[in-house]
Design an enzyme around this catalytic site. Structure first.
Site, short mmCIF file in Angstrom:
data_model
loop_
_atom_site.label_atom_id
_atom_site.label_comp_id
_atom_site.label_asym_id
_atom_site.label_seq_id
_atom_site.Cartn_x
_atom_site.Cartn_y
_atom_site.Cartn_z
N TYR A 176 0.84 -1.20 0.00
CA TYR A 176 0.00 0.00 0.00
C TYR A 176 0.86 1.24 0.00
O TYR A 176 1.90 1.30 0.67
CB TYR A 176 -0.90 0.01 1.25
CG TYR A 176 -1.76 1.24 1.37
CD1 TYR A 176 -1.39 2.30 2.21
CD2 TYR A 176 -2.94 1.35 0.65
CE1 TYR A 176 -2.18 3.43 2.31
CE2 TYR A 176 -3.75 2.49 0.75
CZ TYR A 176 -3.37 3.52 1.58
OH TYR A 176 -4.16 4.63 1.68
N TYR B 283 0.72 -5.27 -11.46
CA TYR B 283 1.32 -6.60 -11.28
C TYR B 283 1.57 -7.27 -12.63
O TYR B 283 2.61 -7.91 -12.82
CB TYR B 283 0.41 -7.49 -10.42
CG TYR B 283 0.08 -6.91 -9.06
CD1 TYR B 283 -1.13 -7.21 -8.44
CD2 TYR B 283 0.94 -6.04 -8.41
CE1 TYR B 283 -1.45 -6.67 -7.20
CE2 TYR B 283 0.63 -5.51 -7.17
CZ TYR B 283 -0.58 -5.82 -6.58
OH TYR B 283 -0.90 -5.28 -5.35
#
Lengths: 173, 170
Positions: free
Chosen positions: B95, B140
């Site tokens: 995060y 990702y």
């Protein structure tokens, strides 16, 4: 009649566990292009029975009835480890559970899963996580019957993975 | 201009880490699920046998600037085991505060986890992402990850609360 016991694996069980890992892998094609064969070099003994084990394992063992001559036989296993949730703290993850086809239908898989849950609760875990392939209806039905939720379906979680060249490139190696 | 460093978390960072954990849960629309305390984070991450490892992204002020360092992101991971591949790493959380996104801080954290994991002999780096989180999914995939749920059909299952207690005979 033979009796099934669920017990903690011992180092000497690693040969049997590897045999069952291969049976499970053979049952689980990862893609239409190849059947995955787990590497022989997976260091089950060192990784599970060293000073800081990376996993824990339960085995389902058939013990012969009194008078029967055949020795004990390992017919199933459950391999798990402890993980961490930043929301809930310590959890358990069941990486593999497998029972040889000829021993299914007797509740051995359920016994293994329940034993993992018992151990995990004793260790202060509040969640028990696992993964299952979407076509594996038998396993899905079992886990749901035992009270599990499909978080991919309910909350939309997807499992992602970096490996091989992608992982080396990521890590600057 | 301030400088960002990615470093291993220290016990004293746990207050900041919990702050960011709550912000991540809020972002994932699952705020009511955060039950963990700062005390548990300290004990679980900095005891004799830590249950997790953590990296933090810290903004260090430029020379002459008066504001102190500030933790603006984190990556929390642990080691797992594959019966096919051996030791792997699992990134439980990553995060970065919204005002610090777009600078590559998230990528830096992920790459550092991969570096640490490879040094530890890991061959897979696993993580989970919510299907609506397009920004994370794009990141990702751009970094080389595969969506195993999409490609192979894996579903994440979970027992908790009463279901888990019943399962364990408690």
């Amino acid at each position: 009649m033979a009796f099934v016991q669920i017990r903690a694996a011992k180092e000497g069980d690693c040969g049997d566990i590897l045999r069952l890992i291969r049976l499970l892998a053979g049952h689980t094609p990862r893609s239409s292009l190849c059947v995955f064969i787990p590497p022989i070099s997976v260091a089950l003994r060192a990784d599970g029975f060293g000073e800081n084990p990376f996993y824990h394992c339960l085995v389902a063992e058939i013990l012969p009835a009194p008078g029967e001559r055949q020795g004990p036989s390992i017919v199933g296993y459950g391999l798990y480890y402890f993980i961490y949730s930043t929301w809930k703290g310590r959890n358990v993850y069941l990486e593999d559970v497998y029972v040889m086809p000829e021993y299914r239908g007797q509740g051995i898989g359920s016994k293994i899963i329940k034993k993992v849950a018992e151990v995990a609760l004793d260790q202060g875990c509040s969640q028990f996580r696992l993964a299952v392939l979407e076509w594996n209806k038998r396993a899905i039905d079992l886990y749901k019957a035992l009270g599990a939720q499909d978080l991919t379906q309910v909350e939309g979680w997807h499992a992602f993975c970096f490996e091989g060249e992608a992982m080396r490139k990521l890590g600057g190696k």
